[in-house]
Design an enzyme around this catalytic site. Structure first.
Site, PDB file in Angstrom:
ATOM      1  N   PRO A  23       1.011  -1.150   0.079  1.00 45.15           N
ATOM      2  CA  PRO A  23       0.023  -0.016  -0.055  1.00 45.15           C
ATOM      3  C   PRO A  23       0.882   1.262  -0.038  1.00 45.15           C
ATOM      4  O   PRO A  23       1.866   1.233   0.764  1.00 45.15           O
ATOM      5  CB  PRO A  23      -0.700  -0.126   1.316  1.00 45.15           C
ATOM      6  CG  PRO A  23      -0.661  -1.440   1.870  1.00 45.15           C
ATOM      7  CD  PRO A  23       0.715  -1.782   1.292  1.00 45.15           C
ATOM      8  N   GLU A  24       0.560   2.183  -0.790  1.00 49.24           N
ATOM      9  CA  GLU A  24       1.166   3.532  -0.981  1.00 49.24           C
ATOM     10  C   GLU A  24       0.251   4.477  -0.312  1.00 49.24           C
ATOM     11  O   GLU A  24      -0.761   4.252   0.007  1.00 49.24           O
ATOM     12  CB  GLU A  24       1.606   3.925  -2.341  1.00 49.24           C
ATOM     13  CG  GLU A  24       2.355   2.800  -3.002  1.00 49.24           C
ATOM     14  CD  GLU A  24       2.986   3.113  -4.208  1.00 49.24           C
ATOM     15  OE1 GLU A  24       3.124   4.044  -4.736  1.00 49.24           O
ATOM     16  OE2 GLU A  24       3.146   2.006  -5.319  1.00 49.24           O
TER      17      GLU A  24
END
Length: 303
Positions: free
Chosen positions: A2-3
DNA sequence: CTCCGCTCCTGCCGGC
DNA sequence: TGCCGGCAGGAGCGGA
């Protein structure tokens, strides 16, 4: 994995459940993720109410009512899912609940490492389950007063969606850097929250080569225009991803409760060998390795 | 100081 | 079909 956009989407999904909720119990299914849980982690959370759920870089920040802060990072493979209402109610057995029948395809409960049992003002019972196959994520507790000076937080760079971010800020942090632009954009000490995918996407959108020195954003012929293009691209790529996450959020929460991942097709990431999608470019997407990570880019239009 | 490569862990995919 | 190497969205660390 996840960014920033995924973490922000998780925050928006968990916030309505978590904010105002009383933590009645915390199940720790193993002693560590990437790092050991703090001593008495579960005990220190028990009986606390969550005041607010925020985000800094790729960290989720849960403010508690005793002036401690629960800091959570999803690493590469972390996700949460919400079991609300009937699925969360009653009993102590969390391995078999109605909610688990709706597990996303390919997910298993084998990597459910933390379960927060909540009492919420709106729904009564709820559970939030943290799942992380690779265990690169972690959770820790920090005193609110020591938060900004904490080693995890103190060196984090500028928030790309904040008011202070722009061409000037980019030029400031990249000035004099000889590292490749790709590497500099991934450096959390410079800019917070970008990861491999959105860096590739932002560079493509700005028509900038991942291999040029980061300092050329700050000085030299055309630097100002490059900085403007890059800043705008970063913002728009992130904002659009968050919007896309928000639109999948409703479906996801209703269907499975899972939060933390949303997949959509990107313009350049993972498109090695495909035609560049920029109208009139005619180039082909290539892949190269920088600092041990894959970069996808179009050498024809990214200069 | 800056930059690069290695490392943690599991799952998945493609090639043989 | 099954096994194996390579690779994956993060990021801290040590060493050059």
């Amino acid at each position: 994995m996840p960014e920033l956009p995924e973490v922000e989407t998780v925050r928006r999904g968990l916030g309505p459940i978590l904010e105002g909720a009383l933590i009645e119990r915390v199940e720790l299914r193993r002693p560590n993720l990437r790092f050991p849980f703090p001593d008495d982690f579960a005990a220190r959370l028990t009986g606390r109410t969550v005041v607010a759920l925020g985000r800094r870089a790729k960290y989720l920040i849960a403010d508690l009512d005793d002036s401690t802060v629960l800091v959570m990072h999803l690493g590469m493979s972390g996700s949460f899912r919400i079991l609300a209402g009937a699925a969360a109610g009653g009993g102590t057995d969390t391995t078999e609940t109605p909610g688990d029948f709706h597990l996303p395809r390919g997910k298993s409960t084998a990597h459910d490492h933390v379960v927060f049992h909540l009492r919420t003002p709106a729904d009564g019972c709820a559970r939030i389950v943290y799942n992380d196959p690779r265990r690169f994520g972690f959770m820790t507790l920090v005193e609110r007063a020591a938060f900004d000076a904490h080693p995890l937080m103190r060196d984090i760079g500028i928030e790309p969606l904040g008011n202070l971010f722009g061409a000037g800020a980019l030029a400031e942090v990249f000035a004099g850097k000889t590292a490749p632009l790709k590497a500099a954009l991934l450096d959390q000490k410079l800019i917070a929250g970008l990861g491999n995918i959105y860096v590739c996407e932002a560079l493509w959108r700005a028509e900038l080569s991942p291999t040029r020195a980061a300092g050329t954003i700050a000085a030299g012929r055309g630097a100002r225009a490059r900085a403007e293009a890059l800043a705008a691209s970063i913002r728009s790529v992130l904002q659009e991803a968050i919007a896309a996450g928000g639109s999948t959020l409703r479906d996801h929460v209703q269907a499975s409760g899972e939060l933390g991942y949303f997949q959509h097709r990107f313009n350049v990431y993972d498109r090695e060998g495909e035609a560049c999608l920029r109208p009139g470019c005619g180039g082909v997407v290539e892949r190269l390795t920088q600092s041990g990570r894959s970069t996808f880019w179009c050498p024809t239009c990214q200069k």
